[in-house]
Design a protein around this motif. Structure first.
Motif, PDB file in Angstrom:
ATOM      1  N   VAL A  72      89.756 -16.344 120.214  1.00 38.14           N
ATOM      2  CA  VAL A  72      90.760 -15.552 120.912  1.00 38.14           C
ATOM      3  C   VAL A  72      91.610 -16.378 121.878  1.00 38.14           C
ATOM      4  O   VAL A  72      92.663 -15.912 122.330  1.00 38.14           O
ATOM      5  N   ALA A  75      95.340 -16.894 120.990  1.00 36.17           N
ATOM      6  CA  ALA A  75      96.021 -15.602 120.945  1.00 36.17           C
ATOM      7  C   ALA A  75      96.357 -15.128 122.353  1.00 36.17           C
ATOM      8  O   ALA A  75      97.452 -14.601 122.602  1.00 36.17           O
ATOM      9  N   GLN A  76      95.450 -15.333 123.291  1.00 34.70           N
ATOM     10  CA  GLN A  76      95.707 -14.953 124.678  1.00 34.70           C
ATOM     11  C   GLN A  76      96.857 -15.773 125.263  1.00 34.70           C
ATOM     12  O   GLN A  76      97.666 -15.250 126.029  1.00 34.70           O
ATOM     13  N   PHE A  97      94.773 -11.896 117.466  1.00 38.17           N
ATOM     14  CA  PHE A  97      93.851 -10.830 117.865  1.00 38.17           C
ATOM     15  C   PHE A  97      93.329 -10.036 116.670  1.00 38.17           C
ATOM     16  O   PHE A  97      92.172  -9.614 116.662  1.00 38.17           O
ATOM     17  N   VAL A 100      90.411 -11.720 115.102  1.00 39.21           N
ATOM     18  CA  VAL A 100      89.236 -11.625 115.977  1.00 39.21           C
ATOM     19  C   VAL A 100      88.596 -10.241 115.840  1.00 39.21           C
ATOM     20  O   VAL A 100      87.377 -10.106 115.723  1.00 39.21           O
ATOM     21  N   THR A 109      84.293  -9.598 123.399  1.00 40.41           N
ATOM     22  CA  THR A 109      85.590 -10.258 123.214  1.00 40.41           C
ATOM     23  C   THR A 109      86.408  -9.544 122.150  1.00 40.41           C
ATOM     24  O   THR A 109      87.634  -9.400 122.283  1.00 40.41           O
ATOM     25  N   GLY A 110      85.731  -9.071 121.102  1.00 39.62           N
ATOM     26  CA  GLY A 110      86.426  -8.307 120.062  1.00 39.62           C
ATOM     27  C   GLY A 110      87.003  -7.013 120.610  1.00 39.62           C
ATOM     28  O   GLY A 110      88.114  -6.604 120.233  1.00 39.62           O
ATOM     29  N   ALA A 113      90.029  -7.853 122.515  1.00 38.10           N
ATOM     30  CA  ALA A 113      91.112  -8.161 121.582  1.00 38.10           C
ATOM     31  C   ALA A 113      91.818  -6.884 121.138  1.00 38.10           C
ATOM     32  O   ALA A 113      93.037  -6.887 120.904  1.00 38.10           O
ATOM     33  N   LYS A 114      91.072  -5.775 121.022  1.00 36.21           N
ATOM     34  CA  LYS A 114      91.694  -4.491 120.671  1.00 36.21           C
ATOM     35  C   LYS A 114      92.690  -4.068 121.746  1.00 36.21           C
ATOM     36  O   LYS A 114      93.764  -3.544 121.451  1.00 36.21           O
ATOM     37  N   TYR A 116      94.309  -6.092 123.914  1.00 34.68           N
ATOM     38  CA  TYR A 116      95.461  -6.988 123.835  1.00 34.68           C
ATOM     39  C   TYR A 116      96.345  -6.658 122.631  1.00 34.68           C
ATOM     40  O   TYR A 116      97.583  -6.652 122.731  1.00 34.68           O
ATOM     41  N   ALA A 117      95.719  -6.390 121.502  1.00 35.69           N
ATOM     42  CA  ALA A 117      96.483  -6.074 120.294  1.00 35.69           C
ATOM     43  C   ALA A 117      97.226  -4.752 120.463  1.00 35.69           C
ATOM     44  O   ALA A 117      98.388  -4.631 120.043  1.00 35.69           O
TER      45      ALA A 117
END
Length: 234
Positions: A72, A75-76, A97, A100, A109-110, A113-114, A116-117
Motif C-alpha cells: 500500500v 498507493a498512499q 489500493f 491491496v 491495512t486492507g 485501503a477501502k 482510501y479507495a
C-alpha cells in the motif's frame, strides 16, 4: 464422656466426608468412562481451536499484514499527491489500493485501503463506487469511521439520493461526539433536511449542534440558521 462422644462424632463426620468424596470420585470416573469419547473430542477441539488461532495469527495474519503494508505504500504516496487513478490502480510497477483490497482486504491495512479507495472514487466523481467501498469500510478509530460515513453522505448527495445522504450524515454526526467531525456532518444533515423540505427535522439538528457544540464554528452559527427557519430563541 462428652469428649468421647464429640470425638466419635468428629470421626464419623470425617468418615462420612471420605465416603462422600470417594462416592463423588467414583461417579466422576463412571461419568468419564461413559462419556470419554465425547470428552476427548471436546478437549481435542479446544486444543485445535486455540492452537489454530495461534498458528493463524503467527503464520498467516501477521505476514499478510506486513505484505499489505508493503503493497500500500506507493498507493498512499499517489493519494497524497491527488493522483487518484494511480492510487487506485497502481502504475504498472507498484500496486494500487484495489490490488491491496483484492489480495489482503481482510487485514487492517486492507480495510484502510477501502477507505482510501472510496475517497479516491469520490474525488474522481465516481460516486457509487465510492459509496460501495466506504460502506464496506470498518475501523475501530471513531473519527476515521465517522469520516467514512460522512463521505458516503457526500457521495449520496452527489448521486441525488438525499434521504440516503441524510442517513449517512447523521451516522457520521452521531458516531463520535468529537468537535472535529460531529458538528460538521450534523450541519450537512441539517442542510440536506432543508433541501428535502423537512424544516422541523432541520431545526432539531441545528438545535442539537447549538446545544452540544456551542464552541465550534458550526455551533456559533446555529442561531442564524434557526432564525432563518423561524426558530428564534427568546
Amino acid at each position: 464422656m462428652t469428649e468421647t462422644k464429640n470425638k466419635t462424632a468428629a470421626e464419623n463426620t470425617s468418615v462420612s466426608k471420605e465416603f462422600q468424596l470417594e462416592d463423588s470420585i467414583h461417579k466422576a470416573e463412571l461419568f468419564f468412562n461413559k462419556n470419554k469419547n465425547s470428552i476427548i473430542i471436546a478437549l481435542l477441539v479446544i486444543v485445535v481451536v486455540v492452537g489454530g488461532s495461534f498458528a493463524y495469527n503467527r503464520f498467516i495474519k501477521a505476514p499478510n499484514e506486513k505484505k499489505a503494508q508493503d503493497m500500500v505504500f506507493h498507493a498512499q504516496q499517489y493519494f497524497e499527491k491527488d493522483s487518484f487513478r494511480l492510487a487506485l490502480n497502481g502504475d504498472g510497477n507498484y500496486y494500487g489500493f484495489l490490488q491491496v483490497i483484492d489480495q489482503y482486504g481482510s487485514t487492517k491495512t486492507g480495510q484502510l485501503a477501502k477507505y482510501y479507495a472510496g475517497v479516491s472514487y469520490v474525488k474522481l466523481g465516481e460516486f457509487q463506487k465510492g459509496v460501495d467501498l466506504l460502506k464496506d469500510f470498518s475501523s475501530g478509530d471513531q473519527i476515521v469511521q465517522a469520516m467514512a460515513y460522512g463521505l458516503a453522505g457526500d457521495a449520496y448527495m452527489e448521486l441525488g439520493k438525499t434521504e440516503e445522504g441524510i442517513e449517512y450524515y447523521k451516522k457520521a454526526g452521531h458516531h463520535s461526539n468529537n468537535e472535529l467531525t460531529a458538528p460538521t456532518f450534523l450541519f450537512r444533515a441539517g442542510l440536506a433536511l432543508e433541501k428535502a423540505n423537512k424544516p422541523a427535522d432541520a431545526i432539531a439538528v441545528y438545535k442539537e449542534i447549538r446545544d452540544k457544540y456551542p464552541q465550534t464554528a458550526e455551533g456559533r452559527e446555529m442561531e442564524k440558521y434557526l432564525a432563518r427557519l423561524g426558530e428564534v430563541r427568546n
